[in-house]
Structures are given as structure tokens and as C-alpha cells.
Design a protein around this motif. Structure first.
Motif, PDB file in Angstrom:
ATOM      1  N   SER A 251      75.030 152.644 120.534  1.00  0.00           N
ATOM      2  CA  SER A 251      74.620 153.259 121.792  1.00  0.00           C
ATOM      3  C   SER A 251      75.803 153.837 122.577  1.00  0.00           C
ATOM      4  O   SER A 251      75.602 154.596 123.513  1.00  0.00           O
ATOM      5  CB  SER A 251      73.881 152.245 122.666  1.00  0.00           C
ATOM      6  OG  SER A 251      74.779 151.279 123.194  1.00  0.00           O
ATOM      7  N   TRP A 252      77.017 153.465 122.198  1.00  0.00           N
ATOM      8  CA  TRP A 252      78.202 153.941 122.911  1.00  0.00           C
ATOM      9  C   TRP A 252      78.447 155.423 122.644  1.00  0.00           C
ATOM     10  O   TRP A 252      78.130 155.948 121.577  1.00  0.00           O
ATOM     11  CB  TRP A 252      79.440 153.171 122.467  1.00  0.00           C
ATOM     12  CG  TRP A 252      79.526 151.768 122.949  1.00  0.00           C
ATOM     13  CD1 TRP A 252      78.619 151.087 123.715  1.00  0.00           C
ATOM     14  CD2 TRP A 252      80.586 150.857 122.681  1.00  0.00           C
ATOM     15  NE1 TRP A 252      79.064 149.807 123.935  1.00  0.00           N
ATOM     16  CE2 TRP A 252      80.266 149.639 123.320  1.00  0.00           C
ATOM     17  CE3 TRP A 252      81.763 150.939 121.964  1.00  0.00           C
ATOM     18  CZ2 TRP A 252      81.095 148.526 123.262  1.00  0.00           C
ATOM     19  CZ3 TRP A 252      82.593 149.836 121.904  1.00  0.00           C
ATOM     20  CH2 TRP A 252      82.259 148.649 122.551  1.00  0.00           C
ATOM     21  N   ARG A 253      79.092 156.060 123.605  1.00  0.00           N
ATOM     22  CA  ARG A 253      79.556 157.435 123.412  1.00  0.00           C
ATOM     23  C   ARG A 253      80.709 157.426 122.407  1.00  0.00           C
ATOM     24  O   ARG A 253      81.389 156.426 122.234  1.00  0.00           O
ATOM     25  CB  ARG A 253      80.024 158.023 124.740  1.00  0.00           C
ATOM     26  CG  ARG A 253      78.905 158.127 125.782  1.00  0.00           C
ATOM     27  CD  ARG A 253      79.409 158.705 127.077  1.00  0.00           C
ATOM     28  NE  ARG A 253      79.905 160.061 126.916  1.00  0.00           N
ATOM     29  CZ  ARG A 253      79.153 161.152 127.035  1.00  0.00           C
ATOM     30  NH1 ARG A 253      77.880 161.033 127.331  1.00  0.00           N
ATOM     31  NH2 ARG A 253      79.675 162.351 126.881  1.00  0.00           N
ATOM     32  N   ARG A 254      80.920 158.537 121.759  1.00  0.00           N
ATOM     33  CA  ARG A 254      81.952 158.640 120.729  1.00  0.00           C
ATOM     34  C   ARG A 254      83.326 158.219 121.260  1.00  0.00           C
ATOM     35  O   ARG A 254      84.078 157.531 120.581  1.00  0.00           O
ATOM     36  CB  ARG A 254      82.011 160.072 120.182  1.00  0.00           C
ATOM     37  CG  ARG A 254      83.109 160.228 119.137  1.00  0.00           C
ATOM     38  CD  ARG A 254      83.190 161.622 118.567  1.00  0.00           C
ATOM     39  NE  ARG A 254      84.347 161.727 117.713  1.00  0.00           N
ATOM     40  CZ  ARG A 254      84.407 161.294 116.461  1.00  0.00           C
ATOM     41  NH1 ARG A 254      83.365 160.704 115.915  1.00  0.00           N
ATOM     42  NH2 ARG A 254      85.508 161.423 115.757  1.00  0.00           N
ATOM     43  N   GLU A 255      83.658 158.625 122.472  1.00  0.00           N
ATOM     44  CA  GLU A 255      84.975 158.315 123.032  1.00  0.00           C
ATOM     45  C   GLU A 255      85.217 156.808 123.090  1.00  0.00           C
ATOM     46  O   GLU A 255      86.314 156.326 122.807  1.00  0.00           O
ATOM     47  CB  GLU A 255      85.124 158.916 124.437  1.00  0.00           C
ATOM     48  CG  GLU A 255      85.091 160.422 124.468  1.00  0.00           C
ATOM     49  CD  GLU A 255      83.679 161.003 124.410  1.00  0.00           C
ATOM     50  OE1 GLU A 255      82.694 160.299 124.754  1.00  0.00           O
ATOM     51  OE2 GLU A 255      83.547 162.168 123.985  1.00  0.00           O
ATOM     52  N   LYS A 256      84.194 156.060 123.455  1.00  0.00           N
ATOM     53  CA  LYS A 256      84.330 154.607 123.549  1.00  0.00           C
ATOM     54  C   LYS A 256      84.485 153.989 122.158  1.00  0.00           C
ATOM     55  O   LYS A 256      85.246 153.040 121.971  1.00  0.00           O
ATOM     56  CB  LYS A 256      83.112 154.019 124.269  1.00  0.00           C
ATOM     57  CG  LYS A 256      83.293 152.589 124.700  1.00  0.00           C
ATOM     58  CD  LYS A 256      82.180 152.167 125.635  1.00  0.00           C
ATOM     59  CE  LYS A 256      82.369 150.726 126.064  1.00  0.00           C
ATOM     60  NZ  LYS A 256      81.327 150.286 126.991  1.00  0.00           N
ATOM     61  N   LYS A 257      83.780 154.525 121.163  1.00  0.00           N
ATOM     62  CA  LYS A 257      83.921 154.052 119.785  1.00  0.00           C
ATOM     63  C   LYS A 257      85.338 154.305 119.272  1.00  0.00           C
ATOM     64  O   LYS A 257      85.941 153.441 118.630  1.00  0.00           O
ATOM     65  CB  LYS A 257      82.911 154.744 118.868  1.00  0.00           C
ATOM     66  CG  LYS A 257      81.473 154.414 119.177  1.00  0.00           C
ATOM     67  CD  LYS A 257      80.533 155.276 118.344  1.00  0.00           C
ATOM     68  CE  LYS A 257      79.109 155.155 118.823  1.00  0.00           C
ATOM     69  NZ  LYS A 257      78.201 156.066 118.098  1.00  0.00           N
ATOM     70  N   VAL A 258      85.858 155.481 119.570  1.00  0.00           N
ATOM     71  CA  VAL A 258      87.222 155.818 119.147  1.00  0.00           C
ATOM     72  C   VAL A 258      88.223 154.877 119.803  1.00  0.00           C
ATOM     73  O   VAL A 258      89.156 154.396 119.153  1.00  0.00           O
ATOM     74  CB  VAL A 258      87.540 157.301 119.452  1.00  0.00           C
ATOM     75  CG1 VAL A 258      89.027 157.595 119.284  1.00  0.00           C
ATOM     76  CG2 VAL A 258      86.705 158.220 118.565  1.00  0.00           C
ATOM     77  N   GLU A 259      88.047 154.576 121.090  1.00  0.00           N
ATOM     78  CA  GLU A 259      88.927 153.625 121.777  1.00  0.00           C
ATOM     79  C   GLU A 259      88.888 152.257 121.106  1.00  0.00           C
ATOM     80  O   GLU A 259      89.923 151.617 120.933  1.00  0.00           O
ATOM     81  CB  GLU A 259      88.529 153.486 123.245  1.00  0.00           C
ATOM     82  CG  GLU A 259      88.913 154.649 124.114  1.00  0.00           C
ATOM     83  CD  GLU A 259      88.439 154.465 125.552  1.00  0.00           C
ATOM     84  OE1 GLU A 259      88.157 153.313 125.962  1.00  0.00           O
ATOM     85  OE2 GLU A 259      88.352 155.484 126.269  1.00  0.00           O
TER      86      GLU A 259
END
Length: 137
Positions: free
Chosen positions: A112-120
């Protein structure tokens, strides 16, 4: 990895494991998969929440009870859909869950996370996006 082995970057180093957090999730990269003697997790099966990446940056989040087999299935093309279409075959992040319910809940949360948060999240544990599969096979 064997008990007491800690993976750091591209190499491993043996460490003495005295205590680990009793949290439901234990990131693999940079932390030990081993539990101290007598820990409740030594008596239970482990489940894995993992993130695969393609060379072009596509991400796939999954959940399994046998990470080594599942990675091989992804790499050999036995897993269809998104993973096959985007060739997500590099293991870049793994967490351990002590029970399937918490593992599935965590998988859904990550999805459910946005891509930016997954990358972090990936870069906090694996800043160079190394393929971690050799550590779990």
C-alpha cells in the motif's frame, strides 16, 4: 546463513548473538537471522516478506514460507504476472515474520506504500541494492 552469522555488505562476519528484539519483523540485511538459544522463534516456522527488483527498477513484494525456493521460482519464470512481465528477479529486501498472519499483514502494508517509501525502506537496509539471494540460498 548459519546461526551467529551476520551479513554486512557483500561479506559475512561471525558475531556473538546475545539478544535480539522480540518484534514481529527482523530485517535481514545488516542483521542476524539467528536467534539466541531458547528464543521462541527457534521453535516456530519462519515466514518471509520480500522485495524483488528488476534491472530497470520495477518492484515486486511477496510473502512466502520458503524464501530460497520462491526466489528460484521467480528466476526460472515459474511465477507469472507482474514478476514475469517485469523480470523482477533480484532480491533487494527481506523481513522475517514469526507467523503467517503478521507476515501477510506486513506484505499488504508494504504494497500500500508509495514507491518513494518502498525505496527508502530498501535503501535503509541495502543502500546499493545488492542481490541478497546468495545469502538465503
Amino acid at each position: 546463513p548459519e546461526r551467529g552469522t551476520r551479513w554486512v555488505g557483500r561479506s559475512s562476519a561471525t558475531i556473538a548473538v546475545d539478544t535480539l528484539s522480540d518484534s514481529a519483523f527482523l530485517p535481514v540485511y545488516g542483521q542476524s537471522l539467528a536467534y539466541p538459544p531458547g528464543h521462541k522463534s527457534m521453535r516456530t516456522r519462519r515466514y518471509y516478506i520480500y522485495i524483488l527488483a528488476s534491472r530497470k527498477g520495477a518492484l515486486y513484494i511477496g510473502f512466502t514460507g520458503n524464501l530460497a525456493v520462491r526466489i528460484e521460482q521467480h528466476r526460472s519464470g515459474l511465477v507469472g504476472g507482474h514478476s514475469a512481465r517485469y523480470r523482477t528477479d533480484r532480491l533487494v529486501y527481506v523481513e522475517v515474520a514469526e507467523d503467517p498472519e503478521s507476515g501477510i499483514a506486513r506484505e499488504k502494508q508494504l504494497k500500500s506504500w508509495r514507491r518513494e517509501k518502498k525505496v527508502e525502506l530498501i535503501e535503509s537496509a541495502n543502500p546499493y541494492w545488492d542481490d541478497l539471494a546468495a545469502q538465503v540460498v
